[in-house]
Design an enzyme around this catalytic site. Structure first.
Site, mmCIF file in Angstrom:
data_model
loop_
_atom_site.group_PDB
_atom_site.id
_atom_site.type_symbol
_atom_site.label_atom_id
_atom_site.label_comp_id
_atom_site.label_asym_id
_atom_site.label_seq_id
_atom_site.Cartn_x
_atom_site.Cartn_y
_atom_site.Cartn_z
ATOM 1 N N LYS A 167 0.854 -1.193 0.000
ATOM 2 C CA LYS A 167 0.000 0.000 0.000
ATOM 3 C C LYS A 167 0.886 1.238 0.000
ATOM 4 O O LYS A 167 1.627 1.480 0.949
ATOM 5 C CB LYS A 167 -0.931 0.013 1.214
ATOM 6 C CG LYS A 167 -1.964 1.128 1.158
ATOM 7 C CD LYS A 167 -2.877 1.086 2.372
ATOM 8 C CE LYS A 167 -4.004 2.102 2.237
ATOM 9 N NZ LYS A 167 -3.495 3.484 2.004
ATOM 10 N N GLU A 207 2.889 1.170 5.313
ATOM 11 C CA GLU A 207 1.526 1.500 5.716
ATOM 12 C C GLU A 207 0.612 0.288 5.718
ATOM 13 O O GLU A 207 -0.340 0.215 6.487
ATOM 14 C CB GLU A 207 0.947 2.577 4.802
ATOM 15 C CG GLU A 207 -0.395 3.093 5.306
ATOM 16 C CD GLU A 207 -1.070 4.063 4.358
ATOM 17 O OE1 GLU A 207 -2.211 4.477 4.651
ATOM 18 O OE2 GLU A 207 -0.477 4.399 3.332
#
Length: 313
Positions: A28, A167
């Protein structure tokens, strides 16, 4: 979907990664979602809210122009990569205000929707990505890069991403077409960090004088309580009501933060004696010390507020 439109497929937030070989997993990235629309050789960069960002990022437009596409639509993420190999939303926000060329500004392409009149979005994801890889190449340098993925082993990929301080991951069904809108066939799983913070104030819930809006929290740096941000989610109605009662009992007129928070919080609802410690999850803490997407996890007892200190980065 016409070539001149960008209507992105969005991922659904889930707590754990899906299992099974029908899923592929990407890192991500922490930036701006951007579609690259090419019509009769003219390149436009379009945000997920359909804002035209072409003029803001000439470096990316030039890189995409080198592909020689006349008509097409590419989906991806515009990010700033730090020297440590992580993308940074804070650095991306700062890059918008700077003039090109900008160090670390990269467009990671992860999907190919149209190409020279062919409706590629109807093909399975893995076939679309194979076409995209052939178009862009596997180079790990330059402004334009292909987003790699791992097939299966979602839990292992997620654990590795979190251990690296990333993340999170995006998990996608390998066998399905591109479908605009929020879909369960694309899932985002975030790596959350946990930390302790001293409560120095609170705000009223909007439209409810006796409700709890957010906790104002910080950490000690020596003798100073340094403001870290607002924790405004994670409460049940009962917890919020009980917590408000506890906070009102220690309310004071003086701001405990040094320096006091500025902007909209220059005149907050309430300051309190810094005697309570809470635990919160969050995505990251910015260079300025502010928490991103914090959520309340509970009040912690048996911990001295002065022991909750700023963490060196």
């Amino acid at each position: 979907m016409a070539t001149t439109e960008y209507d992105p497929q969005l991922a659904t937030l889930t707590r754990t990664p899906p299992s099974g070989d029908q899923w592929v997993h990407e890192i991500k990235l922490d930036g701006y979602r951007v579609g690259c629309v090419i019509s009769n050789g003219r390149i436009r960069l379009v945000s997920r809210n359909r804002l035209d960002w072409t003029a803001r990022f000439p470096e990316i437009t030039e890189a995409i122009g080198s592909l020689g596409i006349t008509n097409g639509l590419i989906d991806g993420e515009l990010v700033v990569m730090l020297p440590n190999g992580r993308s940074s939303f804070e650095a991306m926000q700062q890059a918008v205000a700077k003039r090109p060329p900008r160090t670390g500004l990269i467009y990671f392409a992860f999907d190919l929707i149209h190409l020279e009149g062919e409706r590629i979005e109807r093909q399975p994801l893995v076939e679309r990505k194979a076409r995209l890889l052939k178009l862009i190449g596997s180079s790990k340098i330059g402004r334009l890069r292909y987003t790699e993925h791992v097939e299966g082993r979602g839990s292992d990929v997620f654990a590795q991403a979190c251990s690296l301080g990333l993340e999170g991951i995006i998990s996608k069904r390998r066998d399905l077409p591109y479908q605009p809108g929020r879909r369960d066939s694309w899932r985002k799983i975030k790596c959350l960090r946990r930390g302790l913070f001293v409560v120095g104030g609170f705000t009223d819930q909007e439209g409810a004088q006796r409700g709890l809006g957010a906790l104002l929290v910080g950490r000690y740096d020596g003798k100073r309580l340094v403001y870290c941000g607002r924790v405004g989610t994670g409460f049940t109605q009962t917890v919020a009501r009980d917590l408000r009662t506890r906070l009102e009992a220690i309310e004071q007129s003086a701001c405990p933060f040094d320096p006091p928070p500025g902007g909209p919080l220059a005149r907050p609802g309430h300051w309190v004696k810094p005697t309570l410690v809470c635990e919160a999850t969050f995505i990251e803490q910015t260079n300025a010390g502010m928490l991103r997407a914090p959520a309340f996890q509970g009040i912690k007892t048996g911990i001295k507020p002065r022991d909750v200190t700023v963490i060196a980065t």
